[in-house]
Write a protein that holds these residues in place. Structure first.
Motif, short mmCIF file in Angstrom:
data_model
loop_
_atom_site.label_atom_id
_atom_site.label_comp_id
_atom_site.label_asym_id
_atom_site.label_seq_id
_atom_site.Cartn_x
_atom_site.Cartn_y
_atom_site.Cartn_z
N HIS A 23 0.83 -1.20 0.00
CA HIS A 23 0.00 0.00 0.00
C HIS A 23 0.87 1.26 0.00
O HIS A 23 2.06 1.22 0.35
CB HIS A 23 -0.93 -0.01 1.21
N LYS A 24 0.26 2.34 -0.41
CA LYS A 24 1.00 3.57 -0.70
C LYS A 24 1.85 4.04 0.48
O LYS A 24 2.96 4.56 0.28
CB LYS A 24 0.03 4.68 -1.13
N GLU A 25 1.36 3.85 1.71
CA GLU A 25 2.11 4.35 2.86
C GLU A 25 3.44 3.62 3.07
O GLU A 25 4.28 4.05 3.86
CB GLU A 25 1.27 4.27 4.14
N TYR A 26 3.63 2.49 2.35
CA TYR A 26 4.87 1.73 2.47
C TYR A 26 5.74 1.81 1.21
O TYR A 26 6.79 1.17 1.13
CB TYR A 26 4.57 0.26 2.77
N HIS A 27 5.31 2.60 0.23
CA HIS A 27 6.06 2.68 -1.02
C HIS A 27 7.44 3.31 -0.84
O HIS A 27 8.32 3.14 -1.70
CB HIS A 27 5.27 3.46 -2.07
N ASN A 28 7.63 4.05 0.24
CA ASN A 28 8.97 4.61 0.48
C ASN A 28 10.00 3.51 0.70
O ASN A 28 11.19 3.68 0.44
CB ASN A 28 8.95 5.55 1.69
N ILE A 29 9.53 2.35 1.16
CA ILE A 29 10.43 1.21 1.39
C ILE A 29 10.30 0.18 0.28
O ILE A 29 11.31 -0.32 -0.24
CB ILE A 29 10.11 0.53 2.76
N THR A 74 15.21 17.27 7.16
CA THR A 74 14.99 18.09 5.96
C THR A 74 14.03 17.42 4.98
O THR A 74 13.93 17.83 3.82
CB THR A 74 16.32 18.35 5.24
N SER A 75 13.31 16.40 5.44
CA SER A 75 12.50 15.60 4.52
C SER A 75 11.38 16.39 3.85
O SER A 75 10.88 15.98 2.80
CB SER A 75 11.91 14.39 5.25
N VAL A 105 10.45 11.27 0.12
CA VAL A 105 9.61 10.08 0.02
C VAL A 105 9.36 9.46 1.40
O VAL A 105 8.39 8.74 1.61
CB VAL A 105 10.27 9.05 -0.93
N HIS A 106 10.25 9.78 2.37
CA HIS A 106 10.14 9.20 3.72
C HIS A 106 9.54 10.17 4.74
O HIS A 106 9.53 9.86 5.93
CB HIS A 106 11.53 8.80 4.22
N ILE A 119 9.45 9.37 8.64
CA ILE A 119 10.42 10.01 9.55
C ILE A 119 9.70 10.69 10.71
O ILE A 119 10.11 10.60 11.87
CB ILE A 119 11.30 11.01 8.78
N ASP A 120 8.58 11.37 10.41
CA ASP A 120 7.81 12.01 11.48
C ASP A 120 7.36 10.98 12.52
O ASP A 120 7.43 11.22 13.73
CB ASP A 120 6.57 12.71 10.90
N SER A 121 6.92 9.82 12.05
CA SER A 121 6.46 8.78 12.98
C SER A 121 7.63 8.21 13.79
O SER A 121 7.46 7.89 14.98
CB SER A 121 5.74 7.66 12.23
N LEU A 122 8.80 8.10 13.17
CA LEU A 122 9.97 7.60 13.90
C LEU A 122 10.41 8.60 14.96
O LEU A 122 10.78 8.20 16.08
CB LEU A 122 11.11 7.33 12.92
N ILE A 123 10.38 9.89 14.63
CA ILE A 123 10.76 10.92 15.62
C ILE A 123 9.79 10.90 16.78
O ILE A 123 10.18 11.01 17.96
CB ILE A 123 10.83 12.31 14.96
#
Length: 522
Positions: free
Chosen positions: A403-409, A447-448, A457-458, A462-466
């Motif tokens: 799904h689109k929310e995982y396309h960064n990976i 800087t994403s 793309v991340h 990145i926001d969720s990881l922070i």
């Protein structure tokens, strides 16, 4: 060695010496015999535009592969103007051409393989053939070693993650050169037998070091080869002699079982035969396998099941994110009968309560990905992953697709290898992952969301990881976190590919499907 500092005479002298070093390597690994050496030397002298062989004393060395030597020869040749050294594909093709001068003929390889198989067994034959592909640098072990690999714990067991650095990424110059290439239908694809000895071009790899051996599978002529960019140990491909599309039917199952019967030390599986849920080459019928135990094969049976018509077959629903059935038994014929029952039923099975439709108009959506291996204790073990390639307005790339929310990976199709729990992720994640780790340990700003950022793309991830970890981790903790979270995303990608979800409704629907085939809970 700084080749740019050499005079033309010194460069040619070094190249001539390298020819002798390569010939010595070929003799040691029994690629060439005494008289073959003369022919190979003259071929290399011609390719390198050298007037005569070297008479210098050879250095003491004993490399396992010729990779470093070939790299030097290519660099010297580029300095000499024999190729454009700024284009990776030209370098690879020229290197393959050099090594091709030492290759045994296809008929000799087939004869040796058959002799070993008949006298010493399947493992001896594949050991020799695999070693041939390594020592000729067809299997690029030096490049494969650069891949980044780790395991991630999940509710389904450990998943294996690989950031694939083996294949060089295309630069703008290569892309521009590819556009200038005339269209060619030869070879028809990268799997066709006509690849043996092919010189290659800017948009097609050279294959002078490529060899295949014939294997008859259930009455059909296939050829066994190894993958040059192996994703796992002894990664092999069985390709049909004809350029015909992938199929998934009773004959396909028979071919897979026949391969494992002939090569019981190898796993064998097939990509599905439909787009989105299939592999990257659906135009040529082939299987993949290797001497490797995949995470899926270690998965436990979550729901044991039985079909009274087949008492010799143990069955069950796997604890696995991609919906899969396991069949175990000693009778190849019984297992094929049961597997074909499941495939036939699944082709026409719909359950709108969980979003599964077998067809949209005349377009079929259901198929399977089969994976087979042999165990001395239990016999044949077949895992059938159920696949559906339907799309929707919400999921235009595929409902049961990343799904689109995982396309960064991971954005690409989930094919056979990843169904089995081995992620093949893009090379960009090496640099991007390190940059994200720097953010999590406070070494760099996020800087994403800046214009032109390669981390754009991340941004959401990145926001969720922070939010979860903050930005004060140690450097080692940050790198560990990024790897773990990439692995978690891959587990969610596999869950996306599962047609029966990992919730109460999904698992009850899975049991209903199995009931429709004739199975009951054991």
């Amino acid at each position: 060695m700084d080749v740019t500092a050499l005079t033309p005479e010194q460069r040619d002298a070094r190249l001539a010496l390298d020819v002798e070093r390569l010939l010595r390597f070929g003799r040691k690994h029994k690629l060439i015999k005494e008289l073959d050496e003369i022919v190979a030397r003259n071929t290399l002298l011609d390719l390198l535009a050298l007037p005569a062989p070297s008479e210098e004393k050879l250095p003491k060395e004993n490399p396992e592969t010729p990779a470093a030597l070939l790299d030097e020869m290519v660099e010297l040749s580029a300095q000499k103007g024999l190729l454009d050294g700024s284009v990776d594909q030209y370098r690879i093709n020229f290197e393959t051409r050099l090594m091709g001068a030492l290759m045994p003929r296809e008929s000799e390889v087939c004869k040796k393989f058959k002799k070993l198989y008949d006298k010493k067994g399947a493992k001896a034959a594949t050991d020799w053939f695999y070693d041939l592909c390594v020592v000729t640098n067809y299997i690029r072990t030096a490049q494969i070693a650069k891949n980044i690999q780790w395991n991630t714990d999940t509710p389904y067991g450990e998943l294996e993650i690989t950031i694939n650095l083996t294949k060089p990424e295309k630069d703008p110059k290569t892309i521009a050169l590819e556009r200038l290439q005339p269209k060619s239908g030869y070879p028809a694809c990268m799997l066709c037998k006509e690849n043996i000895g092919y010189a290659g071009r800017i948009n097609f790899p050279a294959r002078q070091t490529h060899r295949i051996v014939p294997v008859n599978l259930a009455g059909q002529q296939f050829y066994l080869q190894y993958s040059p960019y192996a994703y796992f140990h002894e990664h092999c491909i069985m390709l049909h002699e004809s350029h015909k599309p992938m199929e998934m039917d009773r004959q396909t199952l028979a071919e897979i079982f026949d391969f494992v019967a002939q090569f019981p030390h190898y796993t064998c599986g097939s990509n599905a035969d439909l787009p989105i849920v299939g592999g990257s080459i659906l135009s040529h019928s082939h299987f993949q396998g290797g001497r490797y135990v995949f995470p899926m094969q270690k998965a436990d049976v979550a729901v044991p099941m039985t079909d009274v018509r087949y008492p010799g077959v143990r069955a069950g629903i796997l604890n696995w994110p991609v919906s899969a059935v396991r069949l175990v038994g000693r009778s190849s014929q019984q297992l094929q009968n049961v597997a074909n029952n499941i495939l036939t039923a699944w082709r026409n099975y719909s359950d709108e309560s969980v979003g599964i439709l077998a067809r949209t108009g005349d377009t079929p959506h259901n198929t399977v990905t089969p994976i087979l291996h042999y165990d001395e204790k239990d016999g044949f073990i077949l895992d059938l992953a159920l696949r559906n390639n339907r799309t929707s307005e919400e999921f235009p790339d595929g409902i049961f697709h990343p799904h689109k929310e995982y396309h960064n990976i991971k954005k690409e199709n989930i094919g056979l290898i990843e169904v089995m729990g081995l992620a093949i992720l893009p090379a960009r994640l090496k640099t991007q992952g390190a940059e994200i780790a720097d953010i999590l340990c406070g070494k760099a700003a996020n800087t994403s969301r800046s214009e032109g950022s390669d981390l754009a793309v991340h941004a959401d991830w990145i926001d969720s990881l922070i939010a979860k970890y903050g930005t004060a981790l140690s450097e080692s903790e940050a790198n560990k976190v990024v790897k773990e979270e990439i692995g978690v995303v891959f587990s969610h990608v596999l869950e996306n590919a599962g047609v029966f979800k990992q919730d109460k409704d999904g698992q009850e629907a899975f049991v209903r499907f199995m009931n429709s085939v004739g199975f009951k809970k054991a």
